[in-house]
Each structure stands twice: as C-alpha cells, then as structure tokens.
Design a protein around this motif. Sequence first.
Motif, PDB file in Angstrom:
ATOM      1  N   ASP A  33      12.753  37.498  41.722  1.00 37.28           N
ATOM      2  CA  ASP A  33      13.709  36.543  41.252  1.00 37.28           C
ATOM      3  C   ASP A  33      12.346  35.408  41.230  1.00 37.28           C
ATOM      4  O   ASP A  33      12.259  34.469  41.536  1.00 37.28           O
ATOM      5  CB  ASP A  33      14.581  35.996  43.294  1.00 37.28           C
ATOM      6  CG  ASP A  33      15.173  34.456  42.865  1.00 37.28           C
ATOM      7  OD1 ASP A  33      14.653  33.823  41.656  1.00 37.28           O
ATOM      8  OD2 ASP A  33      15.125  33.795  44.067  1.00 37.28           O
ATOM      9  N   GLY A  36      12.074  31.498  41.858  1.00 39.04           N
ATOM     10  CA  GLY A  36      12.416  31.314  43.742  1.00 39.04           C
ATOM     11  C   GLY A  36      10.892  30.400  43.281  1.00 39.04           C
ATOM     12  O   GLY A  36      10.035  29.937  42.790  1.00 39.04           O
ATOM     13  N   GLN A  65      13.475  30.531  52.034  1.00 39.95           N
ATOM     14  CA  GLN A  65      14.087  30.955  53.007  1.00 39.95           C
ATOM     15  C   GLN A  65      14.461  31.962  52.366  1.00 39.95           C
ATOM     16  O   GLN A  65      15.855  32.202  52.201  1.00 39.95           O
ATOM     17  CB  GLN A  65      14.343  29.911  53.121  1.00 39.95           C
ATOM     18  CG  GLN A  65      14.238  28.275  52.939  1.00 39.95           C
ATOM     19  CD  GLN A  65      15.127  26.811  53.203  1.00 39.95           C
ATOM     20  OE1 GLN A  65      15.544  26.696  51.977  1.00 39.95           O
ATOM     21  NE2 GLN A  65      15.359  26.167  54.109  1.00 39.95           N
ATOM     22  N   LYS A  66      13.965  33.415  51.587  1.00 44.30           N
ATOM     23  CA  LYS A  66      13.966  34.494  50.851  1.00 44.30           C
ATOM     24  C   LYS A  66      13.716  35.688  51.312  1.00 44.30           C
ATOM     25  O   LYS A  66      13.489  36.762  50.545  1.00 44.30           O
ATOM     26  CB  LYS A  66      15.100  34.569  49.049  1.00 44.30           C
ATOM     27  CG  LYS A  66      16.219  33.350  49.177  1.00 44.30           C
ATOM     28  CD  LYS A  66      16.565  32.760  47.706  1.00 44.30           C
ATOM     29  CE  LYS A  66      16.837  32.423  47.512  1.00 44.30           C
ATOM     30  NZ  LYS A  66      17.586  32.272  46.270  1.00 44.30           N
TER      31      LYS A  66
END
Length: 176
Positions: A33, A36, A65-66
Amino acid sequence: MPTDLGLSFQNLSQKHMSFEEVFKHITQFMEKDAAGNYYLMFGTDSQVHANHTIFITGIVIQRKQKGAWACIRKVVIPRQMTNLHERISYETTLTEEVVSLFTEERKNQLIDIVLPHIYQGASFAIEGHIDIGSENRNKTRIFVKEMVSRMETLGLEPKIKPESFVASSYANRFTK
C-alpha cells in the motif's frame, strides 16, 4: 558499504534473519500500500536477570491504522547491569547500531515507495523510541535530554514514555 555486522533478527514467524531479509520485509510491507502513512520505529529495552542482562531492540514498520510488521534483535550481556545510566546509554547505543544499517541510500529506497503518492496523503517518518520518561516519578528523567539528542543526531524523531511503545512495550515483552 556497511554490512549487517553479522546481526541476527527474529520475530514470531522467522528466526535468524539477516538485516537484508529484514529490509526486504519492510519494503514489501510498504509496497503493498504505497499510498499509506508509514512509521519506521526503533527502540531498545533491557531487563536485569540473576547472571545477565537482556537487551531487545525492536524494529517496527507501521502503516497507520492498517497493521505493522516487526522484528527484534537480542543481545545478552553476561553480567547484571545495575547502573541505570549505563543501561539506558547501552539501550540507546544498540538502537543507534541498528539505525545505522539504514543508510541514506536505504532510507531513500523507502521514501521512494511513498513519494509518488504524497499528494494523495502518503507519508513516511522515522522514530527512535527511548524507554525513559520525563515525569517526576521516573528515575530516568535525568537522562531524557542526553538520549533525545542522540536520537535527533541520527535524524530520528525521538519519542519518550508514554509514546515510546516500541521500547517500553514491544521490546519489553521479549526481555523477560
């Protein structure tokens, strides 16, 4: 070019990782990602035992948060290190040693992952977590200025308790 000094890292799923393997895991985690918000965090904690002192340095790459990917490096000193300043200073030295493996070239490789996505909100920060606090009840408060300046010298954003969770929580659990 610096080598990984024969350092060995591990986590719950892998043992005896070289620094090259650790760096590969970090880049792969970020590439999943690229847009991010990433924090690359380092911190060391220690625990004095009967005949030795255990030092654990944590490396954590967190996507805000991931999730996160993390590993540790363990160093055992064959004596009780009871002098608080010596122990805190050595914790900081071990953090510095691991951070030094992240050369400018390697940091730029990580920055290059998020760079094309900056305008979509992507970010990358590097933090040095120190297992010390500035509150009056904290015996380590007299070392805050010294250890914070050591982290700043490395170009890291220093974090102390209660924000220094890589040292005071993640690494701490492996020192027991």
